[in-house]
Structure formats: structure tokens, C-alpha cells
Motif scaffolding. Structure first.
Motif, PDB file in Angstrom:
ATOM      1  N   GLU A 122       0.818  -1.214   0.000  1.00 11.70           N
ATOM      2  CA  GLU A 122       0.000   0.000   0.000  1.00 11.70           C
ATOM      3  C   GLU A 122       0.856   1.269   0.000  1.00 11.70           C
ATOM      4  N   ALA A 123       2.048   1.195   0.594  1.00 10.17           N
ATOM      5  CA  ALA A 123       2.936   2.352   0.675  1.00 10.17           C
ATOM      6  C   ALA A 123       3.826   2.492  -0.556  1.00 10.17           C
ATOM      7  N   GLY A 124       3.710   1.564  -1.508  1.00 10.70           N
ATOM      8  CA  GLY A 124       4.510   1.616  -2.720  1.00 10.70           C
ATOM      9  C   GLY A 124       5.857   0.915  -2.597  1.00 10.70           C
ATOM     10  N   GLN A 125       6.132   0.302  -1.462  1.00  4.68           N
ATOM     11  CA  GLN A 125       7.401  -0.411  -1.276  1.00  4.68           C
ATOM     12  C   GLN A 125       7.333  -1.757  -1.978  1.00  4.68           C
ATOM     13  N   GLU A 126       8.375  -2.060  -2.757  1.00  6.84           N
ATOM     14  CA  GLU A 126       8.413  -3.320  -3.490  1.00  6.84           C
ATOM     15  C   GLU A 126       9.223  -4.372  -2.739  1.00  6.84           C
ATOM     16  N   ASN A 127       8.738  -5.607  -2.798  1.00 12.69           N
ATOM     17  CA  ASN A 127       9.431  -6.760  -2.239  1.00 12.69           C
ATOM     18  C   ASN A 127       9.402  -7.874  -3.270  1.00 12.69           C
ATOM     19  N   VAL A 128      10.402  -8.750  -3.192  1.00 11.36           N
ATOM     20  CA  VAL A 128      10.494  -9.870  -4.119  1.00 11.36           C
ATOM     21  C   VAL A 128      10.421 -11.166  -3.322  1.00 11.36           C
ATOM     22  N   TYR A 129       9.539 -12.070  -3.759  1.00  8.91           N
ATOM     23  CA  TYR A 129       9.367 -13.364  -3.109  1.00  8.91           C
ATOM     24  C   TYR A 129       9.469 -14.463  -4.149  1.00  8.91           C
ATOM     25  N   SER A 130      10.125 -15.553  -3.770  1.00 11.62           N
ATOM     26  CA  SER A 130      10.166 -16.750  -4.609  1.00 11.62           C
ATOM     27  C   SER A 130       9.337 -17.809  -3.903  1.00 11.62           C
ATOM     28  N   ILE A 131       8.450 -18.455  -4.644  1.00 13.24           N
ATOM     29  CA  ILE A 131       7.586 -19.482  -4.074  1.00 13.24           C
ATOM     30  C   ILE A 131       8.284 -20.829  -4.224  1.00 13.24           C
ATOM     31  N   VAL A 132       8.646 -21.409  -3.078  1.00  9.47           N
ATOM     32  CA  VAL A 132       9.448 -22.627  -3.054  1.00  9.47           C
ATOM     33  C   VAL A 132       8.778 -23.709  -2.202  1.00  9.47           C
ATOM     34  N   GLY A 133       9.440 -24.855  -2.084  1.00  7.87           N
ATOM     35  CA  GLY A 133       8.928 -25.965  -1.291  1.00  7.87           C
ATOM     36  C   GLY A 133       8.984 -25.686   0.203  1.00  7.87           C
ATOM     37  N   ILE A 134       8.262 -26.493   0.944  1.00  7.71           N
ATOM     38  CA  ILE A 134       8.164 -26.336   2.393  1.00  7.71           C
ATOM     39  C   ILE A 134       9.540 -26.384   3.049  1.00  7.71           C
ATOM     40  N   ASP A 135      10.372 -27.303   2.626  1.00  6.48           N
ATOM     41  CA  ASP A 135      11.683 -27.482   3.241  1.00  6.48           C
ATOM     42  C   ASP A 135      12.716 -26.469   2.767  1.00  6.48           C
ATOM     43  N   GLU A 136      12.378 -25.667   1.773  1.00  7.72           N
ATOM     44  CA  GLU A 136      13.304 -24.675   1.230  1.00  7.72           C
ATOM     45  C   GLU A 136      13.015 -23.270   1.730  1.00  7.72           C
ATOM     46  N   ALA A 137      11.898 -23.084   2.399  1.00  4.73           N
ATOM     47  CA  ALA A 137      11.463 -21.748   2.802  1.00  4.73           C
ATOM     48  C   ALA A 137      12.521 -21.057   3.658  1.00  4.73           C
ATOM     49  N   ASP A 138      12.771 -19.801   3.346  1.00  2.00           N
ATOM     50  CA  ASP A 138      13.706 -18.954   4.082  1.00  2.00           C
ATOM     51  C   ASP A 138      13.227 -17.514   3.913  1.00  2.00           C
ATOM     52  N   PRO A 139      12.272 -17.083   4.741  1.00  2.00           N
ATOM     53  CA  PRO A 139      11.679 -15.753   4.577  1.00  2.00           C
ATOM     54  C   PRO A 139      12.702 -14.622   4.569  1.00  2.00           C
ATOM     55  N   GLY A 140      13.799 -14.776   5.293  1.00  2.00           N
ATOM     56  CA  GLY A 140      14.839 -13.749   5.319  1.00  2.00           C
ATOM     57  C   GLY A 140      15.484 -13.534   3.959  1.00  2.00           C
ATOM     58  N   ARG A 141      15.451 -14.549   3.117  1.00  2.00           N
ATOM     59  CA  ARG A 141      16.007 -14.460   1.762  1.00  2.00           C
ATOM     60  C   ARG A 141      14.902 -14.298   0.720  1.00  2.00           C
ATOM     61  N   GLY A 142      13.661 -14.076   1.175  1.00  2.00           N
ATOM     62  CA  GLY A 142      12.556 -13.872   0.241  1.00  2.00           C
ATOM     63  C   GLY A 142      11.999 -15.155  -0.339  1.00  2.00           C
ATOM     64  N   ARG A 143      12.297 -16.283   0.273  1.00  2.00           N
ATOM     65  CA  ARG A 143      11.787 -17.576  -0.201  1.00  2.00           C
ATOM     66  C   ARG A 143      10.656 -18.011   0.725  1.00  2.00           C
ATOM     67  N   ILE A 144       9.457 -18.078   0.165  1.00  2.00           N
ATOM     68  CA  ILE A 144       8.302 -18.430   0.977  1.00  2.00           C
ATOM     69  C   ILE A 144       7.731 -19.766   0.522  1.00  2.00           C
ATOM     70  N   SER A 145       7.251 -20.531   1.490  1.00  2.00           N
ATOM     71  CA  SER A 145       6.670 -21.835   1.210  1.00  2.00           C
ATOM     72  C   SER A 145       5.367 -21.675   0.437  1.00  2.00           C
ATOM     73  N   TRP A 146       5.115 -22.597  -0.479  1.00  2.00           N
ATOM     74  CA  TRP A 146       3.907 -22.524  -1.299  1.00  2.00           C
ATOM     75  C   TRP A 146       2.641 -22.702  -0.479  1.00  2.00           C
ATOM     76  N   ILE A 147       2.755 -23.138   0.781  1.00  2.00           N
ATOM     77  CA  ILE A 147       1.558 -23.275   1.618  1.00  2.00           C
ATOM     78  C   ILE A 147       1.378 -22.087   2.564  1.00  2.00           C
ATOM     79  N   SER A 148       2.275 -21.110   2.517  1.00  2.00           N
ATOM     80  CA  SER A 148       2.149 -19.933   3.384  1.00  2.00           C
ATOM     81  C   SER A 148       0.965 -19.085   2.925  1.00  2.00           C
ATOM     82  N   PRO A 149       0.392 -18.303   3.831  1.00  2.00           N
ATOM     83  CA  PRO A 149      -0.754 -17.460   3.446  1.00  2.00           C
ATOM     84  C   PRO A 149      -0.443 -16.521   2.272  1.00  2.00           C
ATOM     85  N   LEU A 150       0.744 -15.927   2.252  1.00  2.00           N
ATOM     86  CA  LEU A 150       1.109 -15.021   1.162  1.00  2.00           C
ATOM     87  C   LEU A 150       1.198 -15.774  -0.159  1.00  2.00           C
ATOM     88  N   ALA A 151       1.865 -16.914  -0.160  1.00  2.00           N
ATOM     89  CA  ALA A 151       2.001 -17.688  -1.404  1.00  2.00           C
ATOM     90  C   ALA A 151       0.648 -18.162  -1.900  1.00  2.00           C
TER      91      ALA A 151
END
Length: 185
Positions: A122-151
Motif C-alpha cells: 500500500e505504501a509503494g514499497q516493493e518486495n520480491v518473493y520466490s515461491i518454493v517448497g516447504i523445506d526450502e522456505a527462508d523468509p529472510g532471503r525472500g523464499r516463501i513456502s507454497w503453503i504460506s498465506p502469502l504464497a
């Protein structure tokens, strides 16, 4: 003293399962080629390097006599149980693995597993996320699990869509700015 009267706290940890997110029922264990390779490398390292080293230490320590106060033996047996538990976990996860290569997907504006998505809040700030497997998720590196609410909110949406999802801070809206399918490093 009889072993019947000796407390063995290590036994409590034997039955504990690996702490990892459960896979959704009826779904495969989706992962990227990089995530699959990392898990396979860890399994091979445990089987070929770490476990044999610990087995040698335990065998040496067992040959030193009294095992009840032998730190090398006690720690080695505990470490061996940890390694075996991790080997079982990795083996099960790799057995059910469905490797999805994002680079093999045709270019599309729609978000699917393996996509790297640029979003604007909403504030115009951009973020980059990669949708990955459950065991690969690392939110600090922008990798989110495909079962997360955002993904889950992003999946099947396309460039220009605004998605809503429930975050710990409340409901948020994000606009999809870019969708790319590339190898993750």
C-alpha cells in the motif's frame, strides 16, 4: 547399581519426530531442483561421512570399558540417534519429492510454484518473493513456502492483480508488479 534404577533422559528424544511443517494431505512435496539437490547432498553427507565417523568414535569409546560414565560413548550414541532421525526424515521427504523446475515453465504473467514475484504494498514499497517448497522456505532471503498465506494468495494471480492475505499484523493488500521463472541460487 542396576540399570532399572538409572534414569535415561535420552530415551525421551528417541520417539520425537523431526520438527518440520507437515505436507498438506494429498499433495506432493514440491521443491525446486536446487532445494532437492541440497537435501540430497545433506543426506549423502550424513550417510557417507558423518555417520561413519560417529560410529567409529562410539566403537572406540565402547572398547574403553565402563560405558556408564564414558562421555564419548554417551554423546556418540545420542549423536547417532540424531543423525539416524535426520536420515529418516530426509529419506521420507525425498521419496515424496516432486521436483518442479521454474526455468522449464513457459513464460507467463500468472503465478505458479517456482515463480519469483515482485509485489508492491500500500505504501509503494516493493518486495520480491520466490515461491518454493516447504523445506526450502527462508523468509529472510525472500523464499516463501507454497503453503504460506502469502504464497496461497499469490498463486494463480497475474501481473496487475491485487491480492489480499492475512498476515500477523492483519489483512494486507499487495499488487503484483512482475512475475519471473528463473533458477534460484
Amino acid at each position: 547399581m542396576s540399570k532399572a534404577f538409572v534414569s535415561n533422559d535420552d530415551r525421551e528424544t528417541d520417539d520425537e519426530g523431526e520438527e518440520a511443517p507437515a505436507l498438506p494431505a494429498g499433495q506432493g512435496n514440491y521443491m525446486t531442483p536446487g532445494g532437492h539437490a541440497r537435501m540430497l547432498a545433506e543426506l549423502n553427507h550424513l550417510l557417507r561421512v558423518e555417520r561413519p565417523e560417529v560410529v567409529n568414535v562410539v566403537a572406540w569409546a565402547a572398547g574403553n570399558g565402563d560405558r556408564s560414565e564414558n562421555g564419548d560413548y554417551i554423546y556418540g550414541k545420542k549423536r547417532l540417534r540424531e543423525i539416524d532421525r535426520r536420515i529418516r526424515f530426509l529419506s521420507k521427504r525425498l521419496e515424496s519429492a516432486v521436483v518442479v523446475d521454474p526455468e522449464a515453465r513457459e513464460e507467463t504473467d500468472r503465478v505458479f510454484f517456482g515463480a519469483t514475484v515482485t509485489v508492491s504494498d500500500e505504501a509503494g514499497q516493493e518486495n520480491v518473493y520466490s515461491i518454493v517448497g516447504i523445506d526450502e522456505a527462508d523468509p529472510g532471503r525472500g523464499r516463501i513456502s507454497w503453503i504460506s498465506p502469502l504464497a496461497r494468495a499469490l498463486l494463480k494471480a497475474e501481473i496487475g492483480d491485487t491480492v489480499r492475505f492475512q498476515s500477523p499484523g492483519g489483512t494486507r493488500e499487495l499488487e503484483i508488479v512482475e512475475v519471473a521463472y528463473k533458477a534460484l541460487g
